[in-house]
Design a protein around this motif. Structure first.
Motif, short mmCIF file in Angstrom:
data_model
loop_
_atom_site.label_atom_id
_atom_site.label_comp_id
_atom_site.label_asym_id
_atom_site.label_seq_id
_atom_site.Cartn_x
_atom_site.Cartn_y
_atom_site.Cartn_z
N SER A 152 53.13 15.97 1.53
CA SER A 152 52.44 16.97 0.71
C SER A 152 50.93 16.77 0.76
O SER A 152 50.17 17.74 0.86
N LYS A 212 53.74 24.00 -1.15
CA LYS A 212 54.32 24.28 -2.46
C LYS A 212 55.75 23.76 -2.55
O LYS A 212 56.14 23.14 -3.54
N GLN A 213 56.55 23.98 -1.49
CA GLN A 213 57.93 23.52 -1.49
C GLN A 213 58.02 22.00 -1.50
O GLN A 213 58.86 21.42 -2.20
N LEU A 256 50.74 26.80 3.33
CA LEU A 256 50.66 26.93 1.88
C LEU A 256 52.06 26.96 1.26
O LEU A 256 52.33 26.28 0.25
N THR A 257 52.98 27.71 1.89
CA THR A 257 54.36 27.76 1.40
C THR A 257 55.03 26.39 1.50
O THR A 257 55.71 25.95 0.57
N GLU A 311 57.30 20.57 -4.91
CA GLU A 311 58.44 20.69 -5.82
C GLU A 311 59.60 19.78 -5.42
O GLU A 311 60.34 19.28 -6.27
#
Length: 718
Positions: free
Chosen positions: A216, A410-411, A406-407, A414
């Motif tokens: 990340s 974010k994943q 970006l996706t 999380e």
């Protein structure tokens, strides 16, 4: 097989003495199973001693070793891929890769996992794990006197100690890992086993989270660069649009939209012109009698309807009334008025169609001119769109990459909160009921087997490097002479004891020379057998025999006494002479307090009859060696003179000589006797000593005819 056979007769029995195989044949045989067994039996005390020492060491180890309990827990490495999302950074399943499963064993015993357990139970302050000075260091830590280095050292020691108490294994072709932990108490062993399993699962989760976090962070840092690249590409596109006047709306150029709209409007305008022209033509035809456009007008339609009604009435009235009737005149006036109105309406329609056609044509021309102008401008803009599209493609590619990163970022962010281990605890540890270390029964069994093996090996090595004579076969191979086996008496005995023993033996048949292990029985039989070999069947009036040994304590004196007793009990007149002035072995056996001896006779101080000690029961005569003659040595001439003096009174003279290697002068005495008997002791006489004794006899031109091997009462001769 070749045997050496001697015939003897004790007056009551005829016996054939069979001895051991010929030396050459024995040399060819080597050490067989029987020989090995005899070595073990002969050195049983050594084997038992070594075994006892090993057993004692193991028992001592068991006494001082602390007892440990072992608890076991099982971990299942799940081979199934349990993905919560479709974007996991690390693979959830590990069981499909055998090498990866084997790697889990190393991970469980790694410092990272074991260190968690050390921290959980604070083993760095436990003297059992961190060392004997841990308690002191812990006290110093409370007082604020310790350093970080001390804590790290204690932790490292505790980890190493705990790792030694942990073992992991995996059954073949399974995904189940057994974790075993040893501790001083059952509760602690169970706690360690469960803690290791929990620490392993936590380490797996933390490792996955760390990997996800690192991914990340890497994605986040990359996003900044991608965002900057995208902004730069979009700025280039916008700057180019402004520079070349290219305006777009909803993804299309404004000029293209305008051109399309104008083209559509021009088509519509031309259609409207055609429609207007058609109406105009219809209007013209309606004025000249056509009804196309007129019928389309509501006013004209209503007027024509009125005209038709008036015409009907006028026809009705004309049939009944005259031409000048007022009603008929009025109706005809109404008909004229309606026709006038229809004409006016048709004129208006014609004028309107003419105007509308003119407007449509003007609009068509304006749109056509505008379309031509925009077309010219579009040709200029299209040449600039080629480079613009290149810039836009670069911007779109940067935008797609940025959006994908970006996706993914974010994943991944999380996913860090949803990490689960790829393993689970299959069976928690139970409290062990019995100790697992040290394995007492196993260690004692191993100690017994190892001790006996070590003892047997030691016995074989001792036998291999043992230079002493152990058997008649060895002695026969060494000397090449006939070997007689005789018992040995280590303790000092008096004459009465020997007489009592011999009286008992005279009532028994002589055993085979090879058979039996009763020392005195063998001694008596060997003495009587040797008596026949050396004495019977000869025409000599007197037989002289010297019994010697290589060194002392080999049984020469007891055997000489036994031989003399055997001859005396058979009816011979026997004189036994002790010539060993140093040891006086024979004299100490029979008459240790004798005051007159050999030197008194040979030096002429007393007569032979006065110096002899005679036993009335056996008729055995002893010429002792006095205690004060230790500095003197009997010479060959003196012993020859003694033989001459005793010739008329005795049939046999037995001389007990001094050890050959201790008293080399004894060799000269051997030149004066008829027979030489060399006595050796099993387990005591060295081979080199026997060879040296034989060599000394050869120097004096003497060769013994027989060799006697004396054995202890508990010794079995091979």
């Amino acid at each position: 097989m070749t045997y050496v056979t001697d015939e003897f007769d004790d007056g009551r029995h005829h016996r054939t003495a069979r001895f051991m195989p010929h030396p050459q044949r024995m040399a060819e045989r080597g050490l067989d199973l029987r020989g090995i067994f005899e070595v073990f039996r002969r050195r049983a005390k050594l084997i038992l001693g070594v075994t006892a020492a090993v057993m004692a060491a193991v028992v001592l180890f068991l006494l001082v070793s602390p007892s440990l309990y072992t608890a076991s827990t099982q971990i299942l490495v799940d081979p199934r891929d349990r993905r919560i999302l479709e974007t996991e950074v690390t693979q959830a399943g590990a069981g499909s890769d055998a090498v990866l499963v084997e790697s889990q064993l190393r991970i469980i015993t790694s410092d990272a996992v074991v260190g968690r357990v050390v921290a959980k139970f604070k083993l760095g302050n436990d003297a059992e794990f961190a060392g004997s000075n841990s308690a002191t260091v812990a006290g110093s830590a409370k007082a604020g006197e310790t350093s970080d280095d001390d804590a790290l050292i204690r932790r490292a020691r505790a980890i190493q100690t705990l790792k030694k108490r942990i073992s992991v294994s995996r059954a073949e072709r399974t995904y189940v890992i057994d974790v075993n932990a040893n501790a001083r108490t059952p509760q602690q062993a169970r706690a360690f086993a469960d803690a290791i399993a929990d620490a392993y699962l936590e380490d797996q989760i933390d490792a996955n989270r760390l990997t996800t976090r690192q991914a990340s962070e890497a994605l986040g840092s990359r996003l900044e660069l991608l965002r900057a690249d995208l902004r730069s590409a979009e700025d280039k596109v916008q700057a180019y649009r402004v520079a070349h006047g290219i305006v777009g709306a909803q993804g299309n150029l404004v000029s293209e939209q305008q051109l399309a709209e104008l083209n559509l409007r021009l088509v519509q305008a031309r259609a409207h012109v055609a429609e207007t022209q058609a109406r105009f033509d219809q209007t013209r035809r309606s004025r000249s009698g056509g009804m196309g456009e007129a019928l389309a007008s509501t006013v004209v339609t209503n007027l024509r309807t009125q005209l038709a009604e008036i015409s009907r009435r006028e026809a009705e009235l004309s049939s009944t009334l005259g031409n000048h009737h007022p009603q008929l005149v009025e109706v005809r006036a109404q008909m004229s008025n309606v026709r006038h109105l229809i004409g006016e309406e048709l004129g208006r329609i014609s004028t309107s169609a003419t105007n509308e056609l003119a407007v449509a044509r003007a609009n068509e021309k304006a749109l056509s001119d505008e379309l031509e102008r925009l077309s010219d401008r579009s040709q200029t803009t299209n040449s600039s769109l080629i480079e613009l599209r290149e810039l836009e493609r670069d911007a779109d590619a940067s935008r797609k990459i940025y959006e994908a990163f970006l996706t993914r970022a974010k994943q991944t962010g999380e996913q860090e909160r949803l990490e689960t281990p790829a393993a689970r605890i299959l069976a928690p540890a139970e409290i062990p009921l019995n100790t697992s270390y040290p394995p007492r029964v196993l260690l004692l069994a191993i100690a017994l087997v190892f001790g006996m093996g070590l003892g047997a090996t030691t016995a074989l090595f001792s036998e291999h490097f043992d230079d002493t004579v152990r058997s008649a076969a060895q002695l026969r191979e060494l000397t090449g002479l006939s070997v007689f086996v005789a018992g040995a008496e280590r303790r000092e005995v008096n004459l009465a004891k020997w007489l009592r023993i011999d009286r008992l033996l005279r009532q028994l048949p002589p055993p085979d020379v090879r058979g039996g292990n009763h020392a005195v029985s063998v001694a008596s039989t060997a003495a009587r057998t040797l008596r026949h070999v050396l004495y019977e069947g000869t025409a000599t009036a007197q037989r002289s025999i010297i019994v010697v040994s290589a060194r002392g304590d080999e049984g020469a004196a007891p055997f000489a006494l036994n031989f003399a007793l055997a001859a005396a009990l058979s009816g011979k007149r026997v004189l036994i002479v002790d010539t060993d002035s140093e040891n006086r072995a024979l004299t100490r056996l029979i008459a240790p307090d004798a005051s007159v001896g050999v030197f008194d006779v040979v030096e002429g101080r007393v007569s032979l009859s006065d110096a002899i000690i005679t036993n009335s029961e056996t008729g055995l005569n002893l010429l002792p060696m006095t205690a004060g003659a230790s500095a003197k040595r009997v010479t060959r001439d003196q012993i020859s003179a003694l033989f001459a003096v005793s010739r008329s009174d005795f049939d046999c003279v037995v001389v007990c000589g001094a050890p050959l290697l201790a008293e080399p002068e004894t060799g000269s005495l051997c030149q004066a006797v008829d027979q030489i008997v060399l006595v050796t002791r099993a387990g005591t006489s060295r081979r080199d000593d026997v060879e040296d004794a034989l060599q000394l006899l050869r120097i004096h031109q003497c060769k013994p005819r027989n060799v006697v091997l004396t054995v202890d009462a508990d010794t079995r001769i091979v």
